[in-house]
Design a protein around this motif. Structure first.
Motif, PDB file in Angstrom:
ATOM      1  N   ILE A 119      37.198  42.519  44.803  1.00 37.83           N
ATOM      2  CA  ILE A 119      38.277  42.444  43.898  1.00 37.83           C
ATOM      3  C   ILE A 119      37.954  42.916  42.445  1.00 37.83           C
ATOM      4  O   ILE A 119      38.860  43.580  41.765  1.00 37.83           O
ATOM      5  CB  ILE A 119      38.988  41.052  43.991  1.00 37.83           C
ATOM      6  N   ASN A 120      36.954  42.374  41.637  1.00 35.41           N
ATOM      7  CA  ASN A 120      36.569  42.804  40.731  1.00 35.41           C
ATOM      8  C   ASN A 120      36.237  44.575  40.430  1.00 35.41           C
ATOM      9  O   ASN A 120      36.330  44.768  39.373  1.00 35.41           O
ATOM     10  CB  ASN A 120      35.379  41.856  40.137  1.00 35.41           C
ATOM     11  N   GLU A 121      35.915  44.775  41.459  1.00 33.04           N
ATOM     12  CA  GLU A 121      35.688  46.422  41.614  1.00 33.04           C
ATOM     13  C   GLU A 121      36.695  47.145  41.462  1.00 33.04           C
ATOM     14  O   GLU A 121      36.801  48.248  41.033  1.00 33.04           O
ATOM     15  CB  GLU A 121      34.613  46.860  42.869  1.00 33.04           C
ATOM     16  N   LEU A 122      37.977  46.596  42.178  1.00 40.33           N
ATOM     17  CA  LEU A 122      39.186  47.335  42.362  1.00 40.33           C
ATOM     18  C   LEU A 122      40.126  47.016  41.027  1.00 40.33           C
ATOM     19  O   LEU A 122      40.940  48.029  40.727  1.00 40.33           O
ATOM     20  CB  LEU A 122      39.836  46.950  43.595  1.00 40.33           C
ATOM     21  N   PHE A 123      40.053  45.914  40.472  1.00 39.28           N
ATOM     22  CA  PHE A 123      40.898  45.517  39.401  1.00 39.28           C
ATOM     23  C   PHE A 123      39.980  45.406  37.999  1.00 39.28           C
ATOM     24  O   PHE A 123      39.004  44.940  38.169  1.00 39.28           O
ATOM     25  CB  PHE A 123      41.631  44.370  39.803  1.00 39.28           C
ATOM     26  N   PRO A 124      40.748  45.677  36.890  1.00 45.34           N
ATOM     27  CA  PRO A 124      40.030  45.336  35.572  1.00 45.34           C
ATOM     28  C   PRO A 124      39.798  43.977  35.320  1.00 45.34           C
ATOM     29  O   PRO A 124      40.469  43.083  36.095  1.00 45.34           O
ATOM     30  CB  PRO A 124      41.023  45.887  34.774  1.00 45.34           C
ATOM     31  N   TRP A 125      38.891  43.723  34.396  1.00 45.20           N
ATOM     32  CA  TRP A 125      38.454  42.414  33.982  1.00 45.20           C
ATOM     33  C   TRP A 125      39.704  41.493  33.453  1.00 45.20           C
ATOM     34  O   TRP A 125      39.506  40.280  33.395  1.00 45.20           O
ATOM     35  CB  TRP A 125      37.343  42.227  33.159  1.00 45.20           C
ATOM     36  N   ASP A 126      40.815  42.224  33.068  1.00 43.77           N
ATOM     37  CA  ASP A 126      41.939  41.462  32.388  1.00 43.77           C
ATOM     38  C   ASP A 126      42.730  40.790  33.300  1.00 43.77           C
ATOM     39  O   ASP A 126      43.672  40.062  33.071  1.00 43.77           O
ATOM     40  CB  ASP A 126      42.553  42.183  31.308  1.00 43.77           C
ATOM     41  N   MET A 158      42.040  34.682  42.473  1.00 41.78           N
ATOM     42  CA  MET A 158      41.865  33.547  43.436  1.00 41.78           C
ATOM     43  C   MET A 158      42.816  33.695  44.585  1.00 41.78           C
ATOM     44  O   MET A 158      42.668  33.449  45.827  1.00 41.78           O
ATOM     45  CB  MET A 158      41.954  32.167  42.935  1.00 41.78           C
ATOM     46  N   LEU A 159      44.084  34.109  44.410  1.00 45.46           N
ATOM     47  CA  LEU A 159      45.135  34.428  45.208  1.00 45.46           C
ATOM     48  C   LEU A 159      44.650  35.471  46.085  1.00 45.46           C
ATOM     49  O   LEU A 159      44.890  35.390  47.357  1.00 45.46           O
ATOM     50  CB  LEU A 159      46.572  34.741  44.593  1.00 45.46           C
ATOM     51  N   LEU A 160      44.618  36.544  45.630  1.00 42.92           N
ATOM     52  CA  LEU A 160      44.035  37.800  46.574  1.00 42.92           C
ATOM     53  C   LEU A 160      42.852  37.285  47.385  1.00 42.92           C
ATOM     54  O   LEU A 160      42.755  37.834  48.487  1.00 42.92           O
ATOM     55  CB  LEU A 160      43.582  38.939  45.493  1.00 42.92           C
TER      56      LEU A 160
END
Length: 142
Positions: A51-58, A65-67
């Motif tokens: 998930i962190n690879e697909l979406f930015p840190w912000d 958590m929901l994803l």
């Protein structure tokens, strides 16, 4: 080639850590587990970290958590259909739970995965940062 090997090793390590931890959670929750849960747990841990690879840190931690809970529930559904329905292994059955689907997933466990995913997110980020030289984790709660 060396870059691919490092990439492969990283994901094998993350998969194995997730698999072992998932089995540990199962042992603590039910008192036993199955080998197949190592596969499920490893896949879930890799997906949570992805998930962190697909979406930015912000992106808010609660959104992550929901994803993550949705990803784990999706894996649990597919694994349940394969292991429990198709292969008849009877690893779990949520038929007696409220808000369940085909006895393979239920709202109670979705909520538990939501809470546990915070640990998974933090652990995955820490491992990637400390052992694989990735960006230092930073979080926005909401």
């Amino acid at each position: 080639m060396l870059r691919f090997c490092k990439y492969l090793i990283k994901y094998i390590v993350l998969f194995l850590i997730g698999g072992v931890l998932f089995n540990l959670v199962e042992f603590l929750w039910r008192g036993y587990s199955f080998f197949e849960m190592t596969i499920v747990g490893g896949l879930c841990f890799v997906l949570i970290g992805g998930i962190n690879e697909l979406f930015p840190w912000d992106m808010a931690l609660t959104s992550q958590m929901l994803l993550s809970a949705a990803a784990v529930t999706g894996v649990e559904l597919v694994a349940g259909l394969i292991f429990n329905v198709w292969l008849g292994l009877g690893i779990w059955d949520y038929s007696d739970q409220c808000y369940q689907f085909m006895g393979q997933v239920c709202l109670l466990y979705f909520n538990l995965w939501f809470l546990l995913s915070a640990i998974g997110i933090l652990l995955d980020d820490f491992i990637r940062w400390k052992f694989f030289g990735e960006e230092k984790p930073q979080y926005k709660i909401f």
